[in-house]
Design a protein around this motif. Structure first.
Motif, short mmCIF file in Angstrom:
data_model
loop_
_atom_site.label_atom_id
_atom_site.label_comp_id
_atom_site.label_asym_id
_atom_site.label_seq_id
_atom_site.Cartn_x
_atom_site.Cartn_y
_atom_site.Cartn_z
N ALA A 100 41.65 30.99 42.20
CA ALA A 100 42.86 31.71 41.80
C ALA A 100 43.97 31.52 42.81
CB ALA A 100 42.54 33.19 41.62
N LEU A 101 43.64 31.59 44.10
CA LEU A 101 44.67 31.38 45.13
C LEU A 101 45.23 29.97 45.06
CD1 LEU A 101 46.18 32.43 47.60
CD2 LEU A 101 44.21 31.76 49.01
N ALA A 102 44.34 28.98 44.87
CA ALA A 102 44.82 27.60 44.72
C ALA A 102 45.71 27.47 43.48
CB ALA A 102 43.63 26.65 44.63
N ALA A 112 39.30 33.11 53.84
CA ALA A 112 40.10 33.97 54.71
C ALA A 112 41.23 33.18 55.37
CB ALA A 112 39.20 34.61 55.77
N ALA A 113 40.91 31.99 55.88
CA ALA A 113 41.95 31.17 56.51
C ALA A 113 43.00 30.74 55.48
CB ALA A 113 41.31 29.94 57.16
N GLY A 114 42.56 30.37 54.27
CA GLY A 114 43.51 29.99 53.24
C GLY A 114 44.42 31.13 52.84
N THR A 115 43.88 32.35 52.79
CA THR A 115 44.71 33.51 52.46
C THR A 115 45.78 33.76 53.51
OG1 THR A 115 42.83 34.49 51.29
CG2 THR A 115 44.64 35.96 51.90
N ALA A 170 53.27 39.41 44.77
CA ALA A 170 52.41 40.17 43.87
C ALA A 170 51.31 39.29 43.28
CB ALA A 170 53.25 40.80 42.76
N ARG A 171 51.66 38.06 42.93
CA ARG A 171 50.63 37.16 42.39
C ARG A 171 49.61 36.78 43.46
NH1 ARG A 171 55.20 34.89 40.07
NH2 ARG A 171 55.10 33.02 41.38
N LEU A 172 50.07 36.58 44.70
CA LEU A 172 49.14 36.28 45.78
C LEU A 172 48.21 37.46 46.05
CD1 LEU A 172 51.47 34.42 48.34
CD2 LEU A 172 49.59 33.44 47.03
N ALA A 173 48.70 38.68 45.81
CA ALA A 173 47.88 39.87 46.04
C ALA A 173 46.88 40.11 44.92
CB ALA A 173 48.78 41.09 46.22
#
Length: 671
Positions: free
Chosen positions: A80-82, A210-213, A286-289
């Motif tokens: 999802a983050l990607a 965690a590092a990517g976030t 907001a989307r990143l969260a």
């Protein structure tokens, strides 16, 4: 008021996550129930889990099911983050690791290393991660290189990603064919399996996510400025290209980590950001969260459902989680394609500049016939044997004709039909990127056959033809219906074809992962193998090809008028519904007959019309004849090369034609 809207959005996103998690938890408990003690209660069960004796049920829970749950959460969050990063940097809501070819590149690298150099990538999880990163980065670099001259325009990047992904998928299919003993295990992994036998994968994924976030949050502010457009962001001092490359690198790294851990799990990176937007997460922050928790809950639910289905269906046989995500994600992609993108950067429907028309097109067609005759001679007389390459004279050739001539003749007929179908489609839609394989029509024909295989253990040839024809018509109707709203724009048609292909692939995965003894034979047909073609099949292919290739000549006037547009066609007295309906029936019939012979994989229907046009055959009838000759030539050469290059092993003709055609599609995009 703003605070109230923000609270409402948080409630909607949180409620959606809670609902998905609740459903996933219920399915997880149901899947774990056979391994739990029945009468200890909650506190007793917890103490039982913490004990250290060798109870097999507890080992299954602590070293398989619980790590699998954690892996699903971590993989879903990373995908999802990607997806959020890909969609923001490309300003395209359809971008995600699968549609950009990144997942396919990582999968190809891992499978190639596992099969060709097992000592290099079979060690630590870090080694697998590096191999996947190299493959994903290579695919991403190719996509970026193709789209760099277009300033990384969203539509160009998406189309290049689809072409790269199709090429990687074809290579993966070829590798699996040469590993028949481990075919089912390879297919399970390639389809996205979250099965775990320890905590190694969750422990490796957690720090990477965690590092990517953290890096994504650091890039959030400049990335948000891309909503102003490239020029607006440049005006505020943002180095747009450097920012895009850095963000793409981060998204590729996250995608490669997931592929190395669980194989290809598609559409989570598409679905989670879309669900976050629908729940009210409008800004990038907001989307990143909200998208990563949504992706985690979504993949957890899909994996729990896969476990439940596996237990109910056949006593615990593994069902790939990626199969369920594909079945859920492809309809979502089709729905998104019906919505206006609002992103700009579309790829215009531009027909190639016409080449200088030859004074005598008949001479060009005769030259094509001579080239085809030479290819036929090579396919029949030249091959490899125990002593290496050998040319067979007439006396030596006679006993070989029974084996070589039928497959060569069937490949020729299929190639000619696909070339003619491509001309009909491109003239009908006015779209130079149209083709029966690219738009999913060949896939639809194969899909009909697969459903017949699943429903009926044994069936006559007539039923197979009818099922393939119905599937081709259904796929063609869906593509044109969805593309009509956007003027049959190339990127929309291609993405629709990919969505239909994904549904088909998910159904195939269900069969191939089931242990059905017909699975490997079916897979060989799907990759376009002509190995089992008999003289009767070759005669049937030509019996279908001759009338089907002659019928389009009766529509020559329609084919000249249709590219002029609806207004001009109506002004010239053309009955559009009748013309389009008959041409669509011809396309479906040609594609069905060709697919039954060489499977759904190839780009001949896209290549052949362009080859004829670039040679100067602009009018309908000469282009039909030239495309049929070009298609026949490509398939004859593909069958010959597939039979001889890796002797005694063989590569299917359809698969080799795909490997020849994908670079041609990339070249078209580069132009």
């Amino acid at each position: 008021m703003a605070d109230r809207r923000l609270r409402c959005r948080r409630l909607r996103c949180g409620g959606l996550i809670g609902l998905l998690a609740l459903l996933a938890a219920a399915l997880t408990v149901a899947a774990a129930q056979p391994y739990l003690p029945g009468s200890l209660g909650l506190a007793g069960t917890w103490r039982w889990l913490l004990e250290s004796d060798g109870d097999v049920r507890r080992l299954i829970l602590t070293d398989s099911l619980l790590p699998r749950l954690c892996a699903s959460l971590l993989c879903g969050g990373a995908l999802a983050l990607a997806g959020v990063l890909f969609q923001q940097v490309l300003r395209n809501p359809l971008a995600e690791p699968s549609t950009l070819g990144v997942a396919g590149g990582a999968q190809l690298a891992l499978m190639a290393v596992a099969m060709l150099a097992p000592g290099l990538g079979a060690g630590s999880g870090m080694a697998r991660g590096l191999v996947a990163l190299v493959g994903g980065a290579g695919a991403a670099a190719l996509v970026v290189g193709l789209a760099w001259r277009a300033a990384l325009a969203p539509a160009v990047v998406i189309l290049a990603g689809l072409a790269v992904g199709l090429t990687c998928s074809a290579l993966v299919s070829g590798l699996m064919l040469f590993n028949g003993a481990g075919f089912q295990a390879l297919f399970l992994w390639a389809s996205g399996s979250l099965s775990q036998n320890g905590w190694a994968i969750p422990q490796a994924l957690a720090p990477q996510l965690a590092a990517g976030t953290v890096l994504a949050l650091l890039l959030a502010r400049p990335l948000a400025l891309l909503d102003l457009g490239a020029e607006g962001a440049l005006g505020l001092g943002v180095p747009v290209r450097i920012l895009r490359l850095a963000t793409l690198a981060l998204a590729v790294a996250l995608s490669a980590a997931v592929v190395s851990a669980a194989g290809v799990i598609g559409f989570v990176g598409l679905a989670a950001p879309a669900m976050a937007r629908l729940a009210g997460a409008r800004s990038l922050r907001a989307r990143l969260a909200w998208a990563p928790p949504l992706g985690a809950a979504l993949l957890w639910l899909a994996d729990a459902a896969a476990q439940a289905v596996s237990q109910l269906a056949d006593g615990g046989r593994e069902l790939p989680t990626g199969t369920l995500t594909a079945l859920l994600g492809a309809p979502l992609l089709l729905w998104l394609l019906t919505k206006p993108s609002g992103q700009g950067g579309g790829l215009p429907v531009a027909v190639e500049a016409p080449s200088r028309r030859p004074a005598r097109p008949g001479l060009l067609l005769v030259t094509g016939l001579l080239a085809l005759a030479l290819a036929v001679w090579l396919a029949l007389a030249v091959g490899q044997g125990i002593g290496g390459w050998r040319w067979s004279g007439w006396t030596e050739l006679q006993p070989l004709l029974y084996w070589r001539a039928p497959r060569m003749a069937a490949a020729m007929a299929a190639g000619a039909m696909l070339g003619a179908a491509g001309v009909l489609l491109q003239r009908l839609t006015g779209n130079p990127m149209a083709g029966p394989e690219v738009l999913g029509i060949s896939t639809g024909a194969a899909f009909g056959v697969i459903l017949l295989y699943l429903a009926v253990p044994a069936f006559p040839v007539e039923a197979q033809v009818a099922a393939a024809g119905a599937g081709a018509l259904a796929a063609l109707g869906a593509v044109l219906l969805l593309g009509r709203r956007h003027g049959h724009a190339p990127e929309r048609l291609l993405l629709t074809g990919v969505a239909l292909t994904t549904v088909f692939g998910a159904v195939v995965a269900l069969l191939l992962s089931s242990g059905d003894p017909r699975a490997f034979t079916l897979f060989r047909w799907l990759t376009g193998s002509t190995y089992l073609v008999t003289p009767a099949i070759a005669l049937a292919a030509w019996a279908a090809a001759l009338p089907l290739l002659a019928l389009p000549l009766l529509c020559a006037r329609w084919l000249e008028i249709l590219p002029l547009g609806e207004a001009a066609a109506r002004g010239l007295g053309l009955r559009l519904p009748l013309a389009r309906g008959l041409i669509l029936l011809l396309v479906a019939a040609l594609t069905t007959a060709a697919t039954l012979v060489v499977g759904p994989l190839s780009f001949v229907g896209l290549m052949a019309p362009h080859a004829a046009r670039l040679c100067g055959l602009q009018r309908a009838v000469p282009q039909l004849a030239g495309a049929a000759l070009a298609g026949a030539l490509v398939m004859v050469l593909a069958d010959w090369l597939g039979r001889t290059l890796l002797f005694p092993a063989q590569m299917p003709a359809g698969l080799l034609a795909t490997l020849l055609g994908a670079p041609y599609l990339l070249w078209l995009l580069r132009r």
